[in-house]
Write an enzyme that holds these catalytic residues in place. Structure first.
Site, PDB file in Angstrom:
ATOM      1  CE  LYS A  67       5.297  -5.138  22.988  1.00  0.00           C
ATOM      2  NZ  LYS A  67       4.450  -4.047  22.692  1.00  0.00           N
ATOM      3  CG  HIS A 137      -6.361  -1.952  17.231  1.00  0.00           C
ATOM      4  ND1 HIS A 137      -7.672  -2.588  17.725  1.00  0.00           N
ATOM      5  CD2 HIS A 137      -5.449  -2.303  18.461  1.00  0.00           C
ATOM      6  CE1 HIS A 137      -7.520  -3.004  18.912  1.00  0.00           C
ATOM      7  NE2 HIS A 137      -6.103  -2.984  19.393  1.00  0.00           N
ATOM      8  CD  GLN A 138      -1.966   0.510  18.853  1.00  0.00           C
ATOM      9  OE1 GLN A 138      -1.937   0.850  19.784  1.00  0.00           O
ATOM     10  NE2 GLN A 138      -1.825  -0.864  18.463  1.00  0.00           N
ATOM     11  CG  MET A 219       2.095   8.632  19.430  1.00  0.00           C
ATOM     12  SD  MET A 219       3.562   8.672  20.374  1.00  0.00           S
ATOM     13  CE  MET A 219       3.488   7.161  21.292  1.00  0.00           C
ATOM     14  N   GLY A 220       3.348   6.360  15.101  1.00  0.00           N
ATOM     15  CA  GLY A 220       3.178   5.180  14.282  1.00  0.00           C
ATOM     16  C   GLY A 220       4.697   4.905  13.660  1.00  0.00           C
ATOM     17  CE  LYS A 226       5.621   0.305  10.496  1.00  0.00           C
ATOM     18  NZ  LYS A 226       5.017  -0.097  11.801  1.00  0.00           N
ATOM     19  N   GLY A 292       7.549   9.044  19.920  1.00  0.00           N
ATOM     20  CA  GLY A 292       7.310   7.851  20.567  1.00  0.00           C
ATOM     21  C   GLY A 292       7.408   6.395  19.864  1.00  0.00           C
TER      22      GLY A 292
HETATM   23  P1  NAD Z   1      -3.858  -0.514  11.931  1.00  0.00           P
HETATM   24  O1  NAD Z   1      -3.515  -1.488  11.048  1.00  0.00           O
HETATM   25  O2  NAD Z   1      -5.009  -0.784  12.834  1.00  0.00           O
HETATM   26  O3  NAD Z   1      -4.098   0.682  11.230  1.00  0.00           O
HETATM   27  C1  NAD Z   1      -3.081   1.391  10.164  1.00  0.00           C
HETATM   28  C2  NAD Z   1      -3.368   2.877  10.069  1.00  0.00           C
HETATM   29  O4  NAD Z   1      -2.388   3.190   9.058  1.00  0.00           O
HETATM   30  C3  NAD Z   1      -4.564   2.965   9.514  1.00  0.00           C
HETATM   31  O5  NAD Z   1      -5.017   4.601   9.941  1.00  0.00           O
HETATM   32  C4  NAD Z   1      -4.343   3.034   8.010  1.00  0.00           C
HETATM   33  O6  NAD Z   1      -5.261   4.059   7.119  1.00  0.00           O
HETATM   34  C5  NAD Z   1      -2.948   3.838   7.944  1.00  0.00           C
HETATM   35  N1  NAD Z   1      -2.142   3.262   6.695  1.00  0.00           N
HETATM   36  C6  NAD Z   1      -2.175   2.127   6.188  1.00  0.00           C
HETATM   37  N2  NAD Z   1      -1.293   2.135   4.989  1.00  0.00           N
HETATM   38  C7  NAD Z   1      -1.087   3.492   5.012  1.00  0.00           C
HETATM   39  C8  NAD Z   1      -0.276   4.140   4.124  1.00  0.00           C
HETATM   40  N3  NAD Z   1       0.197   3.346   2.813  1.00  0.00           N
HETATM   41  N4  NAD Z   1      -0.158   5.512   4.126  1.00  0.00           N
HETATM   42  C9  NAD Z   1      -0.587   6.054   5.114  1.00  0.00           C
HETATM   43  N5  NAD Z   1      -1.230   5.387   6.065  1.00  0.00           N
HETATM   44  C10 NAD Z   1      -1.544   4.332   5.837  1.00  0.00           C
HETATM   45  O7  NAD Z   1      -2.539  -0.244  12.987  1.00  0.00           O
HETATM   46  P2  NAD Z   1      -2.667   0.137  14.361  1.00  0.00           P
HETATM   47  O8  NAD Z   1      -2.442  -0.864  15.127  1.00  0.00           O
HETATM   48  O9  NAD Z   1      -3.447   1.316  14.505  1.00  0.00           O
HETATM   49  O10 NAD Z   1      -0.832   0.704  14.382  1.00  0.00           O
HETATM   50  C11 NAD Z   1      -0.651   2.040  13.498  1.00  0.00           C
HETATM   51  C12 NAD Z   1       0.868   2.158  13.641  1.00  0.00           C
HETATM   52  O11 NAD Z   1       1.301   2.437  15.180  1.00  0.00           O
HETATM   53  C13 NAD Z   1       1.675   1.090  13.133  1.00  0.00           C
HETATM   54  O12 NAD Z   1       2.809   1.630  12.329  1.00  0.00           O
HETATM   55  C14 NAD Z   1       2.083   0.426  14.650  1.00  0.00           C
HETATM   56  O13 NAD Z   1       3.335  -0.415  13.937  1.00  0.00           O
HETATM   57  C15 NAD Z   1       2.403   1.590  15.398  1.00  0.00           C
HETATM   58  N6  NAD Z   1       2.463   1.208  16.523  1.00  0.00           N
HETATM   59  C16 NAD Z   1       3.505   2.118  17.613  1.00  0.00           C
HETATM   60  C17 NAD Z   1       3.755   1.653  18.717  1.00  0.00           C
HETATM   61  C18 NAD Z   1       4.837   2.609  19.616  1.00  0.00           C
HETATM   62  O14 NAD Z   1       5.042   2.402  20.778  1.00  0.00           O
HETATM   63  N7  NAD Z   1       5.110   3.674  18.937  1.00  0.00           N
HETATM   64  C19 NAD Z   1       2.863   0.816  19.371  1.00  0.00           C
HETATM   65  C20 NAD Z   1       2.022   0.169  18.669  1.00  0.00           C
HETATM   66  C21 NAD Z   1       1.821   0.344  17.307  1.00  0.00           C
END
Ligand code: NAD
Length: 321
Positions: A67, A137-138, A219-220, A226, A292
């Site tokens: 990917k 989004h997630q 998961m984030g 991070k 995760g």
């Molecule tokens: P998004 O940009 O749609 O949402 C971001 C989220 O993080 C929101 O809830 C926002 O309020 C919060 N946020 C932003 N800045 C912040 C801060 N300074 N402190 C605390 N919270 C804050 O992103 P998304 O697509 O929902 O993705 C969320 C996270 O998940 C990202 O870090 C992304 O990289 C990660 N992710 C992980 C996987 C995995 O497999 N583990 C897969 C996809 C995405």
């Protein structure tokens, strides 16, 4: 080779099929039948983008590929998704390209499937309140996948940007479940399962917030630096991960290992629990953490399902390279 456009993906794979694919590939990883290659992720010095590759080979499922994609922060202003990804599959017998698959929706589905797998194997069976930390989004995908795993009666949520919380309320309403926006203290006090899915770079959920018996699906955190939870939580938890190498390098556990709350050897691969070679939850009072980080094999597994479905339904575009 076949091309499966992003616009077709929603009609090709269900959340249940993604769950099965991710569960199977985690099990294959723990058996040594599938492995991920080292992740590459680079700031390319253009458009503020982060770009990289996740790749691997599932010998059991005969799926080879990668990917590629990343994060383009300027996309949203142009009406595009900031996260962009594309999956390329190769024939493991010949190395010839087999498929090019839109990977944006698949990424959300496979990530939600991973936390759902952890909830199935690690959460208390009597879990009734689901806590969400994150409302981007997630989060909607995460919530939908999680509620399928236990008889949840209520969703509670906290987000750094409270104005985004309606997304969680609307998603909870899809299931007829009440939603309550809460403080971090209340999130920990009420939730039996907490999914963290934010792009935070500092601990939000603290050790004092988390009750015995809670399952946390973190998961984030998928990049160095991070962080979503207090690393002290790891000291009193049993810790599981999709892949241990990624967990200590780019996952939530990076901070707990650096602070010496745990060592890499303390982390159990979730696939071992699926295979029955390691115990999952052992008592109602135990705190379980699933880190995760998101492995390439998850992407390949769900993309392979999408290609098979697209070919069966005649929506895969065949091209000769
Ligand atoms: P998004 O940009 O749609 O949402 C971001 C989220 O993080 C929101 O809830 C926002 O309020 C919060 N946020 C932003 N800045 C912040 C801060 N300074 N402190 C605390 N919270 C804050 O992103 P998304 O697509 O929902 O993705 C969320 C996270 O998940 C990202 O870090 C992304 O990289 C990660 N992710 C992980 C996987 C995995 O497999 N583990 C897969 C996809 C995405």
């Amino acid at each position: 080779m076949f091309i499966v456009p992003e616009k077709e993906i929603a009609g090709l794979v269900s959340a249940d099929q993604c769950f099965e694919a991710v569960e199977a590939v985690f099990a294959a990883m723990a058996r040594g039948d599938a492995y991920n290659f080292p992740v590459i992720r680079e700031a390319i010095g253009h458009a503020e983008a982060l770009y990289g590759f996740k790749s691997g080979f599932d010998r059991a499922g005969a799926v080879l590929g990668l990917k590629s994609g990343g994060y383009w922060p300027g996309n949203a202003a142009k009406g595009r998704t900031n996260h962009q990804s594309t999956v390329v599959l190769f024939d493991p017998d010949s190395g010839r390209p087999a498929a090019l698959v839109g990977g944006n929706l698949l990424t959300a589905l496979r990530t939600a499937a991973a936390s759902a797998v952890s909830i199935r194997y690690l959460a208390r069976s009597d879990a009734r309140v689901l806590g969400m930390l994150g409302a981007g989004h997630q989060s909607a995908f995460q919530l939908r996948a999680a509620v399928a795993q236990r008889r949840f009666e209520k969703i509670v949520g906290w987000n750094y940007h409270p104005e985004m919380l309606p997304r969680l309320a609307e998603t909870a309403a899809e299931f007829g479940l009440p939603f309550e926006a809460v403080s971090l203290e209340d999130l920990g006090a009420q939730a039996d399962v907490i999914v963290t899915i934010s792009s935070s770079f500092s601990a939000q959920l603290m050790d004092a917030h988390v009750r015995p018996g809670t399952h946390l699906a973190c998961m984030g955190t998928d990049t160095k630096g991070k962080q979503e939870i207090d690393p002290a939580i790891f000291a009193r938890a049993r810790v599981f991960a999709d892949e241990i190498a990624q967990s200590v390098e780019i996952g939530e556990a990076q901070h707990a290992v650096a602070a010496e709350f745990i060592a890499a050897e303390d982390i159990v691969e979730i696939g071992a629990v699926i295979n029955g070679t390691a115990p999952g939850r052992q008592s109602d009072d135990e705190i379980t953490v699933f880190d995760g980080t998101g492995v390439g094999l998850q992407d390949l597994a769900v993309a392979a399902r999408a290609v098979a479905a697209a070919r069966a339904r005649g929506v895969a575009v065949e091209v000769d390279l």
